[in-house]
Design a protein around this motif. Structure first.
Motif, mmCIF file in Angstrom:
data_model
loop_
_atom_site.group_PDB
_atom_site.id
_atom_site.type_symbol
_atom_site.label_atom_id
_atom_site.label_comp_id
_atom_site.label_asym_id
_atom_site.label_seq_id
_atom_site.Cartn_x
_atom_site.Cartn_y
_atom_site.Cartn_z
ATOM 1 N N ARG A 134 58.973 19.392 140.078
ATOM 2 C CA ARG A 134 59.702 19.470 138.109
ATOM 3 C C ARG A 134 59.048 17.565 138.135
ATOM 4 N N THR A 135 58.610 16.880 138.538
ATOM 5 C CA THR A 135 57.406 15.954 138.061
ATOM 6 C C THR A 135 56.222 16.050 138.535
ATOM 7 N N GLU A 136 55.959 16.350 139.451
ATOM 8 C CA GLU A 136 54.634 16.133 139.952
ATOM 9 C C GLU A 136 53.618 17.737 140.062
ATOM 10 N N GLY A 137 54.980 18.284 140.051
ATOM 11 C CA GLY A 137 53.627 20.195 139.223
ATOM 12 C C GLY A 137 53.556 20.597 140.436
ATOM 13 N N VAL A 138 53.059 21.871 140.318
ATOM 14 C CA VAL A 138 52.984 23.011 141.210
ATOM 15 C C VAL A 138 51.373 23.363 140.759
ATOM 16 N N ARG A 139 50.481 23.695 142.024
ATOM 17 C CA ARG A 139 49.193 24.113 142.370
ATOM 18 C C ARG A 139 49.213 25.694 142.419
ATOM 19 N N VAL A 140 48.461 26.517 141.482
ATOM 20 C CA VAL A 140 49.511 27.602 141.723
ATOM 21 C C VAL A 140 47.321 28.489 141.550
ATOM 22 N N LEU A 263 64.056 25.207 138.596
ATOM 23 C CA LEU A 263 63.939 24.903 136.448
ATOM 24 C C LEU A 263 62.686 24.745 136.149
ATOM 25 N N ALA A 264 62.375 23.661 134.963
ATOM 26 C CA ALA A 264 60.217 23.562 134.566
ATOM 27 C C ALA A 264 59.893 22.845 135.612
ATOM 28 N N ALA A 265 58.614 23.677 136.652
ATOM 29 C CA ALA A 265 57.987 23.052 137.596
ATOM 30 C C ALA A 265 56.802 22.879 136.883
ATOM 31 N N PRO A 266 55.871 21.913 135.704
ATOM 32 C CA PRO A 266 54.486 22.063 135.092
ATOM 33 C C PRO A 266 53.274 22.310 136.622
ATOM 34 N N GLU A 274 41.661 22.756 137.206
ATOM 35 C CA GLU A 274 42.625 21.531 137.252
ATOM 36 C C GLU A 274 43.402 21.765 135.476
ATOM 37 N N LEU A 275 44.710 21.975 135.162
ATOM 38 C CA LEU A 275 45.258 21.671 134.054
ATOM 39 C C LEU A 275 45.510 20.822 133.502
ATOM 40 N N ALA A 276 45.504 19.655 132.398
ATOM 41 C CA ALA A 276 46.939 19.001 132.401
ATOM 42 C C ALA A 276 48.191 19.692 132.080
ATOM 43 N N VAL A 277 48.712 18.291 132.226
ATOM 44 C CA VAL A 277 50.032 18.390 132.044
ATOM 45 C C VAL A 277 50.898 17.602 131.392
ATOM 46 N N ARG A 279 53.629 15.824 130.438
ATOM 47 C CA ARG A 279 54.691 15.562 130.970
ATOM 48 C C ARG A 279 56.115 14.438 130.380
ATOM 49 N N GLU A 280 56.370 14.526 128.877
ATOM 50 C CA GLU A 280 57.016 14.517 128.097
ATOM 51 C C GLU A 280 57.804 15.547 127.895
ATOM 52 N N LEU A 281 56.854 16.513 127.802
ATOM 53 C CA LEU A 281 57.756 17.700 127.197
ATOM 54 C C LEU A 281 58.749 18.368 128.855
ATOM 55 N N THR A 282 58.047 18.120 129.389
ATOM 56 C CA THR A 282 58.882 18.693 130.744
ATOM 57 C C THR A 282 59.350 17.863 131.195
ATOM 58 N N ALA A 283 59.667 16.430 131.149
ATOM 59 C CA ALA A 283 60.831 16.068 131.189
ATOM 60 C C ALA A 283 61.731 16.302 129.869
ATOM 61 N N SER A 284 61.813 16.875 128.525
ATOM 62 C CA SER A 284 62.733 16.892 128.000
ATOM 63 C C SER A 284 63.159 19.025 128.174
ATOM 64 N N LEU A 285 62.371 19.113 128.976
ATOM 65 C CA LEU A 285 62.981 20.557 129.051
ATOM 66 C C LEU A 285 63.888 20.682 130.391
ATOM 67 N N ASN A 286 63.426 19.386 131.295
ATOM 68 C CA ASN A 286 64.307 20.152 132.263
ATOM 69 C C ASN A 286 65.966 19.352 132.418
ATOM 70 N N ARG A 287 65.751 17.931 131.641
ATOM 71 C CA ARG A 287 66.851 17.083 130.885
ATOM 72 C C ARG A 287 67.505 18.476 130.249
ATOM 73 N N TYR A 288 66.772 19.158 129.686
ATOM 74 C CA TYR A 288 67.579 20.546 128.320
ATOM 75 C C TYR A 288 67.925 21.072 129.840
ATOM 76 N N LEU A 289 67.023 21.547 130.775
ATOM 77 C CA LEU A 289 67.814 23.333 131.396
ATOM 78 C C LEU A 289 69.291 22.226 132.573
#
Length: 294
Positions: A134-140, A263-266, A274-277, A279-289
């Motif tokens: 959720r915080t560091e993200g995933v490479r796909v 939940l939401a993994a960037p 590489e993709l931009a992350v 982080r602010e929106l990701t944290a907001s989404l996970n707080r909501y979830l």
């Protein structure tokens, strides 16, 4: 994963007049044998399931999961589950989960070969720690799913829109992703259309517009993706279901894999790009979830 609870269900007909289904539940030791050797869920993967996230004893979005279980049952020609019975079973399991994050699984199989009825059970277990994803993200990496985007309409017997127990291909895809130095995968059709992750839905952001692959291509309609879209729409943001070419993954301003437990993994990279992350929106989404949701 620590198993906490297991409940066997005597499946009720969808038109059952009962309102209290407690007499149809049997609590069993999750460490004890409970299934027959003739059980088709283990012999052939012939059944369906749902995974429901639980936060501090609150099961998230139960209605959406139970309705999707019924949808999968229709696609697989299984008896229609009684929604009220499954709701009560989920609440019984959630009461055993305690503080922190957990996962409840609903399983409905065709039962014992040549048997008279399906087999149904509900389990509860401690959820894995997903804080790093959720915080560091995933490479796909993108992986060919082996059919074109028109296959689900031509061949409904492939059950591409059902959440079945036949998850060997999904697990193999994750192992292949890791062999390629990534954390996860996104399936693409043979004609270059982005689909979904092996255990997740895909959400992309281009500017202030959020998109996800349209479910008509045999994609499992994600309950977490639906919740995220409702949350974004409540903030006045635009969401859409579209047939997305694979290049849309690589040109997105941000991307996420979303699911009921992780939940939401960037997404931090697609096929090494590489993709931009956000982080602010990701944290907001996970707080909501992580907040209580029905």
């Amino acid at each position: 994963m620590t198993w906490r609870f297991c409940l066997m269900l005597e499946p009720a007909a969808s038109d059952s007049p009962l309102t209290d289904f407690s007499a149809t539940f049997t609590v069993v030791d999750p460490a004890a044998p409970a299934l027959s050797v003739g059980e088709l869920s283990t012999q052939r993967g012939d059944g369906i399931f749902e995974s429901i996230g639980v936060v501090d004893g609150h099961a998230q979005e139960v209605a959406a999961h139970v309705e999707r279980l019924a949808h999968s049952a229709r696609l697989c020609d299984l008896p229609a589950p009684h929604l009220g019975q499954w709701h009560q079973a989920v609440q019984r399991a959630a009461a055993e989960c305690g503080p922190g994050e957990a996962v409840i699984k609903l399983i409905l199989s065709r039962g014992v070969e040549h048997g008279p009825a399906p087999t149904a059970w509900v389990t509860a277990a401690t959820a894995p720690d997903n804080s790093r994803a959720r915080t560091e993200g995933v490479r796909v990496v993108t992986l060919d799913r082996g059919f074109d985007s028109g296959a689900p309409a031509r061949a409904p017997w492939l059950l591409l829109g059902a959440k079945t127990l036949s998850y060997a291909v999904n697990m193999a895809a994750i192992r292949e992703a890791r062999r390629r130095g990534a954390d996860d995968a996104i399936f693409v059709s043979s004609d270059g259309i982005a689909l979904e992750g092996p255990t997740s839905s895909v959400i992309l952001r281009h500017g202030d517009r959020f998109t996800t692959p349209a479910p008509g291509a045999g994609i499992l309609h994600g309950t977490t993706q639906l919740s995220v879209f409702a949350h974004l729409e409540a903030q006045g943001l635009e969401t859409a279901y579209e047939q997305l070419p694979v290049d849309a993954l690589r040109t997105a301003d941000a991307a996420w894999l979303v699911s009921s437990v992780r939940l939401a993994a960037p997404v931090t990279a697609v096929d090494g790009l590489e993709l931009a992350v956000d982080r602010e929106l990701t944290a907001s989404l996970n707080r909501y979830l992580l907040s209580p949701r029905n």
